[in-house]
Design a protein around this motif. Sequence first.
Motif, PDB file in Angstrom:
ATOM      1  N   GLY A  22      53.367  47.539  48.155  1.00 28.64           N
ATOM      2  CA  GLY A  22      52.876  48.967  48.044  1.00 28.64           C
ATOM      3  C   GLY A  22      52.012  49.113  46.713  1.00 28.64           C
ATOM      4  O   GLY A  22      51.305  49.961  46.792  1.00 28.64           O
ATOM      5  N   HIS A  23      51.938  48.049  45.832  1.00 22.33           N
ATOM      6  CA  HIS A  23      51.525  48.279  44.525  1.00 22.33           C
ATOM      7  C   HIS A  23      49.904  47.778  44.651  1.00 22.33           C
ATOM      8  O   HIS A  23      49.774  46.700  45.245  1.00 22.33           O
ATOM      9  CB  HIS A  23      52.025  47.389  43.551  1.00 22.33           C
ATOM     10  N   VAL A  24      48.998  48.776  44.070  1.00 22.81           N
ATOM     11  CA  VAL A  24      47.419  48.392  44.168  1.00 22.81           C
ATOM     12  C   VAL A  24      47.085  47.811  42.926  1.00 22.81           C
ATOM     13  O   VAL A  24      47.538  48.241  41.760  1.00 22.81           O
ATOM     14  CB  VAL A  24      46.666  49.497  44.578  1.00 22.81           C
ATOM     15  N   MET A  25      46.790  46.752  42.929  1.00 22.75           N
ATOM     16  CA  MET A  25      46.135  45.856  41.776  1.00 22.75           C
ATOM     17  C   MET A  25      45.162  46.512  40.942  1.00 22.75           C
ATOM     18  O   MET A  25      44.344  47.356  41.522  1.00 22.75           O
ATOM     19  CB  MET A  25      45.432  44.506  42.169  1.00 22.75           C
ATOM     20  N   SER A  26      45.314  46.807  39.643  1.00 15.69           N
ATOM     21  CA  SER A  26      44.712  47.426  38.888  1.00 15.69           C
ATOM     22  C   SER A  26      44.507  46.380  37.660  1.00 15.69           C
ATOM     23  O   SER A  26      44.739  45.225  37.477  1.00 15.69           O
ATOM     24  CB  SER A  26      45.299  48.516  38.118  1.00 15.69           C
ATOM     25  N   TYR A  27      43.421  46.959  36.712  1.00 16.20           N
ATOM     26  CA  TYR A  27      43.255  45.938  35.629  1.00 16.20           C
ATOM     27  C   TYR A  27      44.302  45.816  34.531  1.00 16.20           C
ATOM     28  O   TYR A  27      44.414  44.657  33.917  1.00 16.20           O
ATOM     29  CB  TYR A  27      41.991  46.781  34.799  1.00 16.20           C
ATOM     30  N   GLN A  28      45.164  46.750  34.608  1.00 20.94           N
ATOM     31  CA  GLN A  28      46.576  46.393  33.916  1.00 20.94           C
ATOM     32  C   GLN A  28      47.382  45.194  34.274  1.00 20.94           C
ATOM     33  O   GLN A  28      47.935  44.602  33.488  1.00 20.94           O
ATOM     34  CB  GLN A  28      47.374  47.800  33.755  1.00 20.94           C
TER      35      GLN A  28
END
Length: 352
Positions: A22-28
Amino acid sequence: MSKSGRATLLLVLALGWRAAPGHVMSYQDIPTDEVSTLYPVTLNSEDGAPVLNIAFSSRGVQKLTTFEEPDLDWVYPGGRSAWDYREWHWWKGHPFDFEARGLDNPAYWQSFRPRHWGNPRVDAERLRQGYLGIDFETDGFYFSQDYLLPAQVEAGSVYWDMVFTATNSTGTQIEEYGHFFACYTSVNSNKSYWFWDGGGELVLWKDRGASHLNAYVTSSQAYFRPGGRIPHCPRGEGRIVGTWHHPVLVSHASPGGWRSVILLDQDTTGAIACGMQGGAMDFIFYPGHRQRIFQSGSSFSSHLRHLLVKSPDLPSLQQLEEWWRQFRESKSKVGRLVGRFRSSAPGTRNEP
């Protein structure tokens, strides 16, 4: 869950993706690709006069200047630039999103697997002896880039070699593998550059309709040549527009008349390409023209030679053939030297 869904999930887990359900990729989530250390060396002529300054980083060649033109860095400026810069790799069934567009899209940066997830390690302790090594690994593959530099160079013709080795440590058979590299080259800017066409002449990429990774040239022997496309290629759908005489790339001349010439392994170069309207001299390595399968536990190596030559006019075909002959004849010796450096402890001098 369906069988296909379970297979996709297992592949993602095997490749080391760390995003939680469920985690959406981000720049972090994307590791930094910063250059923390430069490893400089000067190449001198026989009389001891300095000719070329090279600075390596964990990416490859990070800075390159001649003593004639000390203010001209051949490596394209910017925070995401180098020569022999590993960028993408792919194979049949990989889960990467190469269709993402825009620098604000995390999926775009996620596709740069070797660049951002490679955790490179540099062996520069023997650079003064003419050797530097870079090791990195990602997605179950192990890679090395080994550089060999000559003890002396000619004043108007400087060369150095790189050997790239890939090992399939995934534990599985990999189909249709490819590994893409870029050489960001400032003197080309938006002017395109030349490749050695199958007809025997030097041809500007733009004359084949190539601007930015929308056209590729390959070997007439490549297993994918009949289909007209490189499978799984991340940009331009891998569209093939021709074949080469030899896999050789030639840049524009600097104001002082210097040119970059890149000679690539004829057995394991899958394709060459033009990026950034000429600002990137690009190439693809793969296991071999008839090697659709990259067997588990196996390796392949590719030899590359960089030439920086004083040539205000385009080099003649006769000169190119001579450089090609020297390059081909050096392959076994280069391989032996790399093996010696790899097998010896740092600080031990290795003679040819």
